[in-house]
Motif scaffolding. Structure first.
Motif, PDB file in Angstrom:
ATOM      1  N   ARG A  18     -11.944 -16.214 -34.481  1.00 39.76           N
ATOM      2  CA  ARG A  18     -11.131 -15.435 -35.604  1.00 39.76           C
ATOM      3  C   ARG A  18     -12.390 -14.401 -36.796  1.00 39.76           C
ATOM      4  N   GLN A  74      -6.584 -15.727 -40.447  1.00 40.30           N
ATOM      5  CA  GLN A  74      -6.198 -16.200 -38.818  1.00 40.30           C
ATOM      6  C   GLN A  74      -7.100 -17.345 -38.518  1.00 40.30           C
ATOM      7  N   LYS A  75      -7.698 -17.737 -39.199  1.00 40.46           N
ATOM      8  CA  LYS A  75      -8.400 -18.978 -39.167  1.00 40.46           C
ATOM      9  C   LYS A  75      -7.305 -20.220 -39.863  1.00 40.46           C
ATOM     10  N   GLY A  88     -10.022 -11.789 -40.854  1.00 40.28           N
ATOM     11  CA  GLY A  88      -9.773 -13.368 -40.120  1.00 40.28           C
ATOM     12  C   GLY A  88      -9.930 -15.193 -40.389  1.00 40.28           C
ATOM     13  N   ILE A  95     -11.615 -15.584 -28.945  1.00 46.86           N
ATOM     14  CA  ILE A  95     -10.046 -16.444 -29.611  1.00 46.86           C
ATOM     15  C   ILE A  95     -10.347 -17.590 -30.429  1.00 46.86           C
ATOM     16  N   LYS A  96     -11.609 -18.302 -30.245  1.00 45.44           N
ATOM     17  CA  LYS A  96     -11.866 -19.321 -31.806  1.00 45.44           C
ATOM     18  C   LYS A  96     -12.252 -19.204 -32.479  1.00 45.44           C
ATOM     19  N   SER A 102     -14.340 -12.168 -34.172  1.00 47.57           N
ATOM     20  CA  SER A 102     -13.293 -11.208 -33.458  1.00 47.57           C
ATOM     21  C   SER A 102     -13.509 -10.330 -34.888  1.00 47.57           C
ATOM     22  N   CYS A 103     -12.151 -10.708 -35.383  1.00 49.55           N
ATOM     23  CA  CYS A 103     -12.003  -9.304 -36.819  1.00 49.55           C
ATOM     24  C   CYS A 103     -13.218  -8.283 -37.173  1.00 49.55           C
ATOM     25  N   GLY A 162      -7.548  -8.991 -32.782  1.00 53.09           N
ATOM     26  CA  GLY A 162      -6.885  -9.276 -33.979  1.00 53.09           C
ATOM     27  C   GLY A 162      -6.406  -8.911 -35.108  1.00 53.09           C
ATOM     28  N   ILE A 171      -2.973 -16.523 -35.331  1.00 52.71           N
ATOM     29  CA  ILE A 171      -2.585 -14.884 -34.782  1.00 52.71           C
ATOM     30  C   ILE A 171      -1.371 -14.377 -34.620  1.00 52.71           C
TER      31      ILE A 171
END
Length: 417
Positions: A270, A71-72, A68, A267-268, A273-274, A332, A76
């Protein structure tokens, strides 16, 4: 390939041979790093800690946090094989300015146990490398595209230890200029492409096997070595096995739609989500350990002890694998889906073999081929992947299941809007 002059074709093929060798060496290196990372995270560290029961959750959550945060900062990645090939097809190139970012993005989910295959990230790296080489050599348009396609053929052939996979995959992807050429020109172009792709695959496999012999490490689906005699009793179950596998493919695509919608809402966010993907991975992996990782190494274990697992464990592992792969990708933990789908199909095949009493190799071949054919919609590619995994005696049912699965209409609910 149409704009590459015939007198340059031989030179281009030789160059593709060398490029394939480079691709094979890069793939071997990255897979070696992946294996070392998996050994560190899932063998060395837990052994040092005394293999506590909470370790799977700790490792998956740590993986979710690292992925995460990465990806931030970098976005992605990696993109799917279809996206990579689509961008190459429409734009004639693929970004190569941050290949190290793509490499780390591809390796992290695999090292932390994601239910993913390596083909997506590795293909993007090789395509980017091919485009970089093409630009340095001042190749343009069709030359760069075919150079990258040769790299894809070599990469897929090496990863799956299937020499014909990359070639078949490229030929099943319709070219944008097919409608602009006369049939004779199309035939000549496809022959030229075949020469270039074969050269690249030979180079890739040569490099991969050479490095494997020197330093260890390999990839590919384990082979069902024993020959089997297929009887009418087996064939009478063919439609049942194929239909069950297609339903499994429908479940996979339905879960893709649902998890994709969930992933878009997050999606915003990260890191969250991960981390959520890590929670799902750990929870399912605790109760059904074979749902973790790509399934390539687990396939060898499955072949030896499938009878001991029972129908319920095999069936739940198949369903869990199809669900978890979607959760990983869409939340993710990005990667490929081919290895997990093959493993899910094998679990389903062994489960149905226990129920029906049919020849297990026949059952697994039909189930894997049908589910892959339905999801991928590329029967020739499916056959190319599985051709060296199964004995010659099951090629006919395997091919029939792959083509049959690909002909089942795709429901509109599974299509992205």
């Amino acid at each position: 390939m149409g704009k590459i002059k015939k007198r340059n074709l031989g030179v281009f093929a030789v160059f593709s041979l060398c490029l394939g060798a480079v691709a094979g060496a890069v793939v071997w290196t990255l897979l070696r790093i992946m294996d070392l990372g998996i050994r560190l995270v899932w063998e060395i560290i837990p052994a040092h800690l005394g293999s506590p029961i909470w370790y799977t959750f700790a490792a998956c959550l740590a993986g979710g946090l690292v992925i995460g945060l990465w990806q931030k900062k970098f976005g992605i990645l990696p993109e799917s094989l279809e996206v990579v090939m689509g961008q190459l097809k429409t734009e004639g190139t693929y970004p190569y300015d941050q290949l190290y970012v793509l490499a780390v993005s591809a390796l992290l989910p695999l090292i932390f146990g994601g239910s993913l295959g390596p083909e997506a990230g590795l293909t993007g790296i090789i395509v980017g490398l091919c485009c970089w080489i093409g630009d340095r050599l001042k190749y343009k348009g069709a030359e760069v595209r075919e150079l990258a396609n040769a790299g894809i053929a070599a990469t897929l052939g090496v990863i799956f230890n299937a020499p014909f996979m990359g070639i078949a995959n490229n030929f099943e992807n319709r070219d944008w200029d097919d409608d602009l050429e006369a049939p004779k020109e199309q035939i000549e172009r496809k022959r030229a492409k075949a020469l270039v792709y074969v050269a690249a695959v030979i180079g890739g496999l040569w490099a991969m096997r050479g490095l494997g012999k020197l330093f260890g490490g390999s990839m590919g689906i384990p082979r069902f070595d024993r020959d089997v005699d297929i009887t009418l009793n087996d064939w009478k179950w063919f439609l049942v096995f194929a239909a069950a596998s297609v339903i499994g493919g429908m479940f996979y695509l339905l879960m893709n739609r649902i998890t994709l919608a969930l992933g878009k809402k997050m999606i915003k966010h990260r890191v969250i989500s991960c981390l959520l993907a890590g929670v799902f991975l750990a929870a399912m992996g605790t109760f059904l350990p074979w749902t973790m990782f790509s399934g390539e190494h687990q396939m060898g274990e499955l072949m030896g002890i499938w009878k001991e697992q029972g129908f319920e464990i095999l069936f739940l592992t198949a369903i869990g694998k199809l669900l978890l792969t979607n959760l990983c990708v869409n939340l993710g933990w990005r990667g490929g889906n081919i290895f997990p789908i093959i493993f899910a199909g094998a679990c389903m095949g062994y489960a149905l073999a226990l129920l029906s009493g049919a020849e297990p190799v026949f059952t697994v071949a039909v189930c894997v081929s049908a589910i892959c054919g339905y999801i991928m919609r590329k029967p020739l590619t499916v056959i190319a992947v599985l051709l060296l995994c199964f004995p010659v005696t099951v090629i006919v049912p395997m091919a029939a299941a792959a083509y049959g699965g690909s002909l089942v209409p795709m429901l509109k609910i599974f299509s992205e809007k």
